[in-house]
Design a protein around this motif. Structure first.
Motif: not given
Length: 131
Positions: A63-68, A87-89, A95-103, A108-113
Motif C-alpha cells: 500500500d502507499i499510505v501506511m503508518p511508520e 514492486v507493485m503499489f 492520482a497522488v501515487a507516483l509523481n515523478p519526484d516521489s523516488n 513499479a506497477k500501480v494497481l488502484s483500489k
C-alpha cells in the motif's frame, strides 16, 4: 543466495505484502496463497522493511499510505537492498501515487483500489514472469 535466479523450478515465488488495512491484507493473502504464492504480510512498512533485510523476496506488494514508513519509502529501500525485486503499489490514491519526484522505483506497477482479485493475481503473474 544473491546472483541466483530465485524463481527456479518448483520454488514458490515469495511475495512480501505491506498493507495496513487488516481486512484488505487478509483478502490479498488468501487470494495470492490460492494462486500458489507464498506470502509474508505486515501491517506497516517498517516491519516489512526489517523482514526484507533478512531474506529475499521476488515481489513487494505494498500500500502507499501506511503508518511508520509509507509504501514509496519502503519500495525505495527494498530496491536498494535488492535491485531485482519487483514492486507493485496498491492504492486508493492513484492520482497522488507516483509523481515523478516521489523516488518510487521507475518500473513499479500501480494497481488502484478497488480492484478485482483476479486482476491482482494476473498482474502479479505477469510481473513475476518478466525476467
Amino acid at each position: 543466495m544473491k546472483g541466483t535466479k530465485r524463481s527456479g523450478h518448483g520454488v514458490m515465488p515469495k511475495i512480501l505484502l505491506a498493507e495496513d488495512d487488516n481486512d484488505m491484507r487478509r483478502f490479498l493473502v488468501k487470494a495470492l496463497n490460492g494462486a500458489g504464492y507464498e506470502v509474508v504480510s505486515f501491517d506497516n512498512g517498517l516491519s516489512a522493511y526489517q523482514r526484507l533485510r533478512e531474506e529475499p523476496f521476488e515481489l513487494l506488494l505494498t500500500d502507499i499510505v501506511m503508518p511508520e514508513m509509507d509504501g514509496i519509502e519502503l519500495a525505495r529501500r527494498a530496491t536498494e537492498l535488492d535491485p531485482d525485486i519487483k514492486v507493485m503499489f496498491i492504492t486508493g490514491f492513484a492520482a497522488v501515487a507516483l509523481n515523478p519526484d516521489s523516488n518510487a522505483p521507475r518500473d513499479a506497477k500501480v494497481l488502484s483500489k478497488p480492484f478485482h482479485l483476479r486482476d491482482l493475481v494476473n498482474e502479479v503473474q505477469r510481473m513475476l514472469q518478466a525476467a
